[in-house]
Design a protein around this motif. Structure first.
Motif, PDB file in Angstrom:
ATOM      1  N   GLU A  37       3.122 -12.580  21.913  1.00  0.00           N
ATOM      2  CA  GLU A  37       3.535 -13.970  21.821  1.00  0.00           C
ATOM      3  C   GLU A  37       4.440 -14.158  20.612  1.00  0.00           C
ATOM      4  O   GLU A  37       4.271 -13.497  19.587  1.00  0.00           O
ATOM      5  N   ASP A  38       5.378 -15.077  20.725  1.00  0.00           N
ATOM      6  CA  ASP A  38       6.305 -15.355  19.639  1.00  0.00           C
ATOM      7  C   ASP A  38       6.335 -16.850  19.355  1.00  0.00           C
ATOM      8  O   ASP A  38       6.808 -17.615  20.183  1.00  0.00           O
ATOM      9  N   PRO A  39       5.758 -17.293  18.199  1.00  0.00           N
ATOM     10  CA  PRO A  39       5.250 -16.486  17.089  1.00  0.00           C
ATOM     11  C   PRO A  39       3.902 -15.852  17.422  1.00  0.00           C
ATOM     12  O   PRO A  39       3.332 -16.102  18.479  1.00  0.00           O
ATOM     13  N   GLY A  40       3.389 -15.037  16.477  1.00  0.00           N
ATOM     14  CA  GLY A  40       2.096 -14.387  16.655  1.00  0.00           C
ATOM     15  C   GLY A  40       1.420 -14.196  15.322  1.00  0.00           C
ATOM     16  O   GLY A  40       1.948 -14.585  14.277  1.00  0.00           O
ATOM     17  N   PHE A  41       0.245 -13.594  15.350  1.00  0.00           N
ATOM     18  CA  PHE A  41      -0.515 -13.419  14.121  1.00  0.00           C
ATOM     19  C   PHE A  41      -0.043 -12.173  13.377  1.00  0.00           C
ATOM     20  O   PHE A  41      -0.104 -11.058  13.897  1.00  0.00           O
ATOM     21  N   ALA A  42       0.422 -12.378  12.147  1.00  0.00           N
ATOM     22  CA  ALA A  42       1.049 -11.298  11.391  1.00  0.00           C
ATOM     23  C   ALA A  42       0.107 -10.121  11.167  1.00  0.00           C
ATOM     24  O   ALA A  42       0.527  -8.960  11.228  1.00  0.00           O
TER      25      ALA A  42
ATOM     26  N   PRO B 277       8.207 -16.171  24.209  1.00  0.00           N
ATOM     27  CA  PRO B 277       7.881 -17.465  23.599  1.00  0.00           C
ATOM     28  C   PRO B 277       6.692 -18.146  24.264  1.00  0.00           C
ATOM     29  O   PRO B 277       6.225 -17.724  25.337  1.00  0.00           O
ATOM     30  N   LEU B 278       6.213 -19.201  23.595  1.00  0.00           N
ATOM     31  CA  LEU B 278       5.117 -20.012  24.120  1.00  0.00           C
ATOM     32  C   LEU B 278       5.634 -21.385  24.489  1.00  0.00           C
ATOM     33  O   LEU B 278       6.668 -21.840  24.005  1.00  0.00           O
ATOM     34  N   ASP B 279       4.868 -22.071  25.348  1.00  0.00           N
ATOM     35  CA  ASP B 279       5.045 -23.501  25.550  1.00  0.00           C
ATOM     36  C   ASP B 279       3.682 -24.151  25.338  1.00  0.00           C
ATOM     37  O   ASP B 279       2.772 -23.532  24.787  1.00  0.00           O
TER      38      ASP B 279
END
Length: 489
Positions: A208-213, A230-232
């Motif tokens: 997913e973009d963004p995501g958990f670093a 990407p997400l919506d």
């Protein structure tokens, strides 16, 4: 290395370098020297120019020139006409500690190791123990007796805990047996084990973009090649996932359905079902990370794996750390039985087995999980209300969406690169994670975002927003937002 890449890495490695006492240039020199001493900067490695590093750190060029000059005088740096400044070849090489590969870990976790007095770190979620936790620990001692005479390890986890976790999933609409469960030292280890099993250098991974670093770091360490989607408002874009699977045949799809970190989005039921069907149809394994929680939606759906048809390969990861107490490092993964066996072998190689006393406590906590999670959610919902009110009062131009759940706000700054703002905030004693580090995309779609945790106590939340406001005014004093970034001397 390319100088632009070098400066991004170096800023990440420096972390909260400006915290502390003394002249700013000395703090910078001390931090650079520390990076060399710990092996993160190697002999012969080229440093960014004074101008480039000053711009990235949002300090005056004089500060960087003075720091470089000090290190040259000590024989730590060398400079030659046409080749710039490098770590001296005379410096004894040190085996790197692993930070150097990626700056994200520095931003996220460095302050857990290297405490800086006066610095407020807003990089990780603060999870103090819930009321009554100590009593649960005391009561758990009554369950310890039979284990004391066994003197054995349980690499997959205590049988009683594995049964309790299986019941936890079954009660949530995902029928599970204990043989599908592997208990781990937090969710972080569970994800690390999965990446070790599935990924190798060059492995394509849909994220997913963004995501958990922090999890992107684990995959990057295995040499993964990211395919960001990407997400919506319903979760990861399913059409983007289909294209990514068709074009890249990924070795893994990593997703956070409940709740996404950093946006707090809860994936819809329809999207969960579509991903499960895609896994069954294409053979793409899915890693479902449900460890990021806090504020919970009253109609939270079952795990993604509950919507996956037979033949889908979905591994679900969860933890008690964000619900009960950060110090209780008990997590787990749920997988098809054959994959659980293979992952338990990885666990055995990592640490033989997890601490049994912690797992006994976890059994009791799971018996009362719904109440504990509800109380944690209520506390964090109040904290989020408070943080939003403070931001609306003191920083009304900032934008964010009220998350569906989780414990942080995904803030967008109007007209400012968050990497610039985080450097100015550091000078005001506040450590933040810029949005660019929460993205695997090379095009920088989140350069104006940063993640702001809310799980501070009320007094500290006031202090956090006060420091944010001071840092923002530092920028504003030098002209309208979007003007050249001011320098801190």
């Amino acid at each position: 290395m390319d100088s632009s890449r070098t400066v991004d890495d170096l800023v990440g490695l420096l972390g909260a370098w400006s915290a502390g006492d003394g002249a700013l240039y000395r703090r910078l020199a001390d931090s650079l020297r520390t990076l060399i001493d710990e092996g993160s900067l190697a002999p012969g490695e080229r440093l960014p120019s004074e101008r480039v590093l000053a711009s990235a750190l949002r300090v005056s060029r004089t500060t960087v020139v003075s720091a470089y000059d000090l290190l040259r005088s000590e024989g730590v740096f060398d400079s030659r006409q046409g080749s710039g400044t490098r770590v001296s070849e005379r410096v004894a090489p040190v085996r790197s500690d692993g930070w150097a590969a990626n700056g994200v870990g520095q931003y996220m976790y460095r302050n857990l190791i290297q405490k800086d007095a006066g610095l407020i770190s807003a990089t990780c979620m603060n999870t103090p123990a819930m009321p009554g936790f100590a009593e649960v620990v005391r009561e758990s001692l009554d369950d310890l007796g039979p284990l004391l005479d066994e003197g054995t390890y349980y690499p997959q986890g205590l049988p009683a805990l594995r049964r309790a976790i299986a019941d936890f999933y079954s009660d949530r609409g995902l029928p599970t047996v204990a043989d599908q469960i592997v208990v781990t030292t937090g969710a972080h280890q569970a994800i690390a084990l999965v990446t070790q099993l599935y990924l190798r250098k060059g492995s394509p991974v849909v994220v997913e973009d963004p995501g958990f670093a922090g999890c992107l770091d684990l995959m990057s360490d295995r040499g993964a090649r990211f395919v960001p989607v990407p997400l919506d408002d319903q979760g990861i874009d399913i059409n983007g996932v289909r294209r990514a699977v068709d074009e890249h045949a990924p070795h893994l799809l990593y997703t956070m359905p409940s709740y996404h970190n950093p946006t707090g989005t809860m994936m819809s039921v329809a999207r969960r079902r579509e991903l499960g069907e895609l896994s069954a149809r294409t053979g793409t394994p899915i890693l479902e990370d449900a460890a990021y929680t806090g504020v919970r939606h009253p109609q939270e759906p079952p795990p993604l794996a509950a919507y996956a048809p037979r033949g889908a390969e979905v591994i679900s990861v969860d933890s008690l750390s964000k619900v009960a107490w950060a110090g209780l490092r008990v997590g787990w993964l749920r997988a098809p039985v054959e994959m659980a066996v293979r992952l338990s072998r990885r666990k055995l190689l990592a640490d033989l087995a997890g601490p049994q006393l912690d797992q006994i406590v976890a059994v009791r906590l799971l018996a009362d999980y719904d109440r504990i999670a509800r109380e944690r959610s209520e506390r964090l919902a109040a904290a989020m209300d408070h943080m939003e009110g403070l931001l609306r009062r003191d920083l009304p131009d900032w934008r964010w969406r009220r998350p569906d759940g989780g414990a942080a706000l995904w803030v967008e700054l109007p007209g400012i690169d968050s990497r610039a703002f985080t450097q100015v905030a550091l000078c005001h004693g506040l450590e933040l994670v810029p949005g660019s580090l929460m993205s695997a995309s090379p095009i920088g779609p989140f350069d104006r975002h940063f993640r702001l945790p809310v799980a501070f106590d009320a007094v500290e939340r006031e202090e956090v927003v006060w420091r944010l406001s001071r840092a923002w005014r530092e920028l504003d004093r030098h002209g309208p937002v979007g003007a050249p970034i001011p320098l801190v001397v």
